[in-house]
Design an enzyme around this catalytic site. Structure first.
Site, PDB file in Angstrom:
ATOM      1  CG  ASP A 172      30.389   1.095 -31.408  1.00 10.33           C
ATOM      2  OD1 ASP A 172      31.078   0.178 -30.921  1.00 10.33           O
ATOM      3  OD2 ASP A 172      30.830   2.251 -31.581  1.00 10.33           O
ATOM      4  CG  ASP A 211      35.981  -2.869 -36.652  1.00 16.00           C
ATOM      5  OD1 ASP A 211      36.041  -3.159 -35.453  1.00 16.00           O
ATOM      6  OD2 ASP A 211      36.262  -1.748 -37.091  1.00 16.00           O
ATOM      7  CD  GLU A 271      37.089   1.092 -31.346  1.00 15.81           C
ATOM      8  OE1 GLU A 271      38.286   1.375 -31.366  1.00 15.81           O
ATOM      9  OE2 GLU A 271      36.428   0.983 -32.399  1.00 15.81           O
ATOM     10  CD  GLU A 272      34.298   1.275 -35.284  1.00 10.14           C
ATOM     11  OE1 GLU A 272      35.087   2.212 -35.531  1.00 10.14           O
ATOM     12  OE2 GLU A 272      34.536   0.100 -35.587  1.00 10.14           O
ATOM     13  CG  HIS A 321      35.881   1.307 -40.552  1.00 14.77           C
ATOM     14  ND1 HIS A 321      36.233   2.441 -39.870  1.00 14.77           N
ATOM     15  CD2 HIS A 321      35.762   0.350 -39.603  1.00 14.77           C
ATOM     16  CE1 HIS A 321      36.330   2.178 -38.576  1.00 14.77           C
ATOM     17  NE2 HIS A 321      36.053   0.898 -38.391  1.00 14.77           N
TER      18      HIS A 321
HETATM   19 ZN    ZN Z   1      36.749  -2.103 -34.060  1.00 13.43          ZN
END
Ligand code: ZN
Length: 377
Positions: A70, A101, A135-136, A350
């Site tokens: 994700d 990421d 995870e996010e 991000h």
């Molecule tokens: Zn990550």
């Protein structure tokens, strides 16, 4: 020029809009590749989250790669130079949401294992993949649930590399060999509301709290240790008052957070905070949220193998740090094995225009492959 296997796979993953907790088919792409290598696949769906556990081999030690498919939302697409879910190469960098990421890491892991197994089909031990799509997000139905399921049947990961973007300037300049713990307190101090002109009829909870808050903010919680900076206390939110300038508030809400080293634990922190608040005779209510325990992987087989692999590719050793926020490593560490994080440069994660150096993905693939060779040959 045709894309390398790592670049091609990274592009494929980025083109899938897997905004947390949606996986958008990323895991199937990985699963097909791992199946072809003889991995046993176990898809584990918990509520809205898709996870999978894959394992090749039955012997110990069990080495695993861990990561997430994700990504965080793209935000305002207008601000991006390239469409976030259309992978593009610009000046040697692969652009797209998740490039750093951590879809670049996922691609590197899969290709590293493919190359390793081609060379060593009868390797020692076992190789695992623990992949989540949460995870996010709130990290409730992801890695933590898979870890619980594995522990229940006594299938503990002995050594694990989490592919989080650990690096600062060049890939591998930083390996995270632990993470700080995190705990949040929501404090409500009670007073008596009243007119500011008649303070003798009221009790101002802000005034009452100031000395206690000052003591909390200036306390030395510990001095850290070889791997951890000193524990830090921060107040991110305070709230009191009605907005009117003539009313003494009846309540004062203060939120604080501690990022703590392995010198402390939740219980010690809760006790020390209570001692300080009680000393100042406050009437209060305090709710705690435990966000994660700290973990540390000291010198040992895994750290040696990773440091030597990074050194062979970069000609220089990585720094070992425990900085940054919490990660899924904290859940995997519950199995009492060794856990480290090694992944791309985190400068753009991000953000808009997230990107990763194409060369870094090749280096990362090599680092992962050499770690496998150091451990399982
Ligand atoms: Zn990550």
């Amino acid at each position: 020029m045709t894309d390398t296997p790592t670049l091609a796979l990274a592009k494929d993953l980025i083109s899938r809009q897997s905004v947390t907790p949606i996986d958008a088919g990323c895991q199937n792409v990985m699963i097909e590749r791992l199946k072809a290598l003889g991995f046993e696949i176990e898809v584990m769906v918990f509520e809205d989250t898709t996870n999978f556990w894959a394992r090749r081999g039955t012997e110990a030690p069990l080495f695993a790669f861990a990561g997430h498919t994700d990504v965080v939302p793209a935000g305002n697409i207008e601000l991006w130079d390239t469409p976030p879910f259309e992978p593009r190469i610009k000046n040697g960098f692969l652009h797209g949401r998740g490039a750093a990421d951590m879809k670049g890491s996922l691609a590197s892991m899969v290709v590293a294992v493919e190359q390793f197994i081609t060379l060593y089909p009868n390797h020692k031990g076992s190789i695992g993949f623990l992949i989540t799509s949460d995870e996010e997000g709130p990290f409730i139905n992801g890695t933590v649930r898979v870890v619980e399921a594995l522990m229940k049947r006594g299938e503990n990961i002995d050594m694990c590399i989490v592919g989080e973007p650990s690096s600062t300037e060049v890939v591998g300049d930083v390996v995270k060999n632990g993470r700080r713990g995190s705990i949040t307190g929501d404090l409500t101090v009670k007073g008596i509301q009243g007119h500011v002109a008649y303070p003798h009829l009221a009790k101002n909870p802000v005034h009452q709290s100031l000395l206690a808050l000052n003591e909390l903010a200036s306390t030395e919680w510990d001095q850290g240790n070889n791997y951890f900076p000193p524990t830090s206390f921060q107040i991110p939110n305070v709230q009191a008052g009605t907005g009117a300038s003539n009313v003494i508030p009846g309540e004062f809400n203060v939120q604080f957070n501690l990022r703590f080293s392995t010198e402390l634990n939740n219980e010690i922190i809760v006790k020390r905070v209570a001692e300080i608040l009680d000393k100042h005779n406050l009437e209060y209510h305090l709710d705690w949220t435990f966000n994660g325990d700290p973990f540390l992987t000291d010198t040992g087989k895994l750290l040696d193998a990773v440091v030597s692999a990074v050194g062979a590719v970069n000609q220089t050793k990585p720094a070992l740090l425990t900085t940054g926020g919490t990660s899924d490593g904290r859940f995997i560490a519950r199995m009492r094995g060794q856990v480290v994080e090694l992944g791309p440069v985190n400068a753009t994660i991000h953000k808009v225009n997230e990107c990763v150096k194409v060369d870094d993905l090749e280096k990362l693939t090599k680092m992962y492959q050499m770690t496998l060779e150091n451990l399982l040959v």
